[in-house]
Design an enzyme around this catalytic site. Structure first.
Site, PDB file in Angstrom:
ATOM      1  N   THR A 122       0.856  -0.759  -0.095  1.00  0.00           N
ATOM      2  CA  THR A 122       0.282  -0.017  -0.233  1.00  0.00           C
ATOM      3  C   THR A 122       0.787   1.388   0.111  1.00  0.00           C
ATOM      4  O   THR A 122       1.809   1.190   0.004  1.00  0.00           O
ATOM      5  CB  THR A 122      -0.932  -0.161   1.796  1.00  0.00           C
ATOM      6  OG1 THR A 122      -1.566   1.052   0.912  1.00  0.00           O
ATOM      7  CG2 THR A 122      -0.066   0.317   2.608  1.00  0.00           C
ATOM      8  N   ASN A 123       0.141   2.564   0.585  1.00  0.00           N
ATOM      9  CA  ASN A 123       1.135   3.968   0.041  1.00  0.00           C
ATOM     10  C   ASN A 123       0.164   4.342   1.197  1.00  0.00           C
ATOM     11  O   ASN A 123      -0.731   4.191   1.832  1.00  0.00           O
ATOM     12  CB  ASN A 123       0.995   3.909  -1.059  1.00  0.00           C
ATOM     13  CG  ASN A 123      -0.465   4.883  -1.293  1.00  0.00           C
ATOM     14  OD1 ASN A 123      -1.430   5.569  -0.622  1.00  0.00           O
ATOM     15  ND2 ASN A 123      -1.053   3.712  -2.535  1.00  0.00           N
ATOM     16  N   ALA A 124       1.190   5.803   1.691  1.00  0.00           N
ATOM     17  CA  ALA A 124       0.742   6.025   2.523  1.00  0.00           C
ATOM     18  C   ALA A 124      -0.926   7.369   2.747  1.00  0.00           C
ATOM     19  O   ALA A 124      -0.768   8.283   3.455  1.00  0.00           O
ATOM     20  CB  ALA A 124       2.348   7.015   3.123  1.00  0.00           C
ATOM     21  N   SER A 125      -1.777   7.518   1.206  1.00  0.00           N
ATOM     22  CA  SER A 125      -2.583   7.962   1.189  1.00  0.00           C
ATOM     23  C   SER A 125      -3.321   8.366   1.974  1.00  0.00           C
ATOM     24  O   SER A 125      -3.973   7.062   2.626  1.00  0.00           O
ATOM     25  CB  SER A 125      -3.034   8.075  -0.348  1.00  0.00           C
ATOM     26  OG  SER A 125      -4.206   8.909  -0.469  1.00  0.00           O
TER      27      SER A 125
END
Ligand code: PMT
Length: 409
Positions: free
Chosen positions: A209-212
């Site tokens: 995933t990512n940090a959005s």
């Protein structure tokens, strides 16, 4: 402007529709408004003060109190405190008192002291509503500056059918929103916004995933709603939320799910904003059980996810406007310009990574908005302000587009 922090005085009179006040209070609270309820003594037979004080998170006021009996509920102070007063349900009895200067309970005394705008939502049987005296009172109250939220047609408590039902709480909220924010260029329009991160699963418990956080997307969604749009947010994994319960949220986890839900809605939309940080790739194999720790290294094979913005924008109709975001770490401007064209987007918003307080998770962002004819640099400011600026640019782009269309006809 939303209803956040607005001070709302709700006056509840004694009618069967008093049960709807509970829902009305909940809707205002969900929008972040501060609500003070005043009940007439008669209304307490229809709904309990405990219910309304629990929902409003404040003691409900019914009677005049002396200072020695606890907190001083001065009708003058209450009337000055509010940004708006809403009397819902407003019975024939209370309307009569309001129209004739009779202040025999706390609610009517506060009404006569209020300097804020006053709305009233009548609720009564159909014959009462059309009685000449009641009609005259309603007309008189409007003529001196009060706002009528008209009764609706439907089944009445008496078993009769006709006009007299109190307006639905959703309608009351919309009326108040319109009052505070009369500039509504998106009225009647539908907006879809993808936001947050996607999760690409390796096994039931692990994912890429990512940090959005969803902050930028929710800010765009909230402002679109303030401008009058019906907003559909396709929400991935987020660490923030909106207090606006009017925004429809469709929750998804993976890029494939986000694609599926966006595709279902896209053709019905007037605007689509792709703000989500979607994973470009997903693991080719998703293990059905948690992967075991055995070998020293693991090689993951990834396959491409559909590009949601690109796939949907390919099929956009003449009236639809699509807006994407670009997150680039090198040659950002040049790559963002190319991305706008490659993905068939009308507008692309390039996040500047020069400023450390920009992009993922921060409450602030710094962007360059690229349209076919302009590149507008917005300095570091709150994501809420950036969202307002982006909508301003979208609306002026739309105006430009429609005047070009007219010229070419
Ligand atoms: O959520 P916050 O913490 O507030 O952070 C906001 C943000 C940084 C996530 C936001 O401002 C942002 O830049 N979102 C897009 C990030 C991104 O994925 O950029 P990209 O350059 O990889 O993608 C370009 C565009 O294509 C984006 O509109 C993206 O939504 C879309 N895309 C990308 C890949 C894919 N498979 N499908 C897509 O729709």
């Amino acid at each position: 402007m939303s209803l956040k922090f607005k001070k709302i005085l709700i006056g509840v009179c004694g009618g069967i529709a008093a049960y709807k006040s509970a829902h009305l209070i909940r809707l205002f609270k969900k929008q972040g408004a501060e609500v003070q309820v005043i009940m007439t003594p008669e209304s307490t037979a229809f709904i309990s003060p405990l219910t309304l004080s629990t929902l409003s998170e404040k003691p409900v006021l019914i009677h005049f109190q002396k200072k020695t009996e606890g907190e001083w509920n001065n009708h003058v102070a209450l009337g000055l405190w509010a940004d708006v007063m809403i009397i819902a349900p407003a019975t024939a009895h209370t309307l009569g008192k309001m129209a004739n200067g009779i202040a025999d309970n706390l609610l009517t005394a506060v009404y006569f002291s209020a300097r804020c705008p006053v709305f009233f939502a009548p609720a009564m049987d159909l014959d009462m509503l059309i009685h000449p005296s009641v009609k005259r009172n309603i007309e008189y109250l409007q003529s001196i500056g009060n706002y009528l939220i008209d009764a609706e047609v439907g089944e009445l408590a008496s078993g009769l059918y006709g006009k007299g039902r109190m307006a639905e709480p959703e309608h009351i909220i919309q009326t108040i929103e319109k009052f505070f924010c009369p500039y509504r260029p998106l009225e009647g329009k539908k907006v879809m916004i993808t936001l947050g991160a996607t999760r690409e699963y390796l096994d039931p418990v692990r994912y890429i995933t990512n940090a959005s956080s969803g902050k930028m997307g929710f800010a765009l969604a909230e402002h679109a709603h303030n401008l009058g749009a019906e907003v559909f947010a396709i929400v991935g994994s987020v660490s923030s939320q909106t207090s606006n319960s009017q925004i429809h949220q469709i929750h998804v986890k993976t890029a494939l799910e986000m694609f599926e839900k966006s595709r279902e809605l896209f053709s019905l939309m007037d605007y689509a904003i792709f703000c989500a940080a979607v994973a470009d790739y997903r693991p080719k194999t998703v293990h059905s059980q948690k992967m075991k720790k055995s070998s020293e290294t693991v090689t993951l094979e990834l396959i491409k996810n559909p590009d949601i913005a690109q796939e949907l924008s390919k099929f956009k109709k003449e009236h639809q406007i699509t807006v994407g975001f670009a997150l680039e770490t090198e040659q950002a401007l040049e790559n963002a310009r190319l991305k706008r064209i490659r993905k068939h987007l009308d507008i692309i918003v390039m996040n500047s990574i020069e400023n450390p307080q920009s992009t993922f998770e921060y409450d602030t962002n710094q962007v360059v908005v690229i349209t076919p004819t302009q590149e507008i640099s917005l300095p570091l400011k709150s994501k809420k302000e950036i969202a307002q600026d982006i909508w301003k640019i979208i609306l002026s782009f739309e105006k430009e587009k429609s005047s070009q269309r007219h010229e070419s006809l």
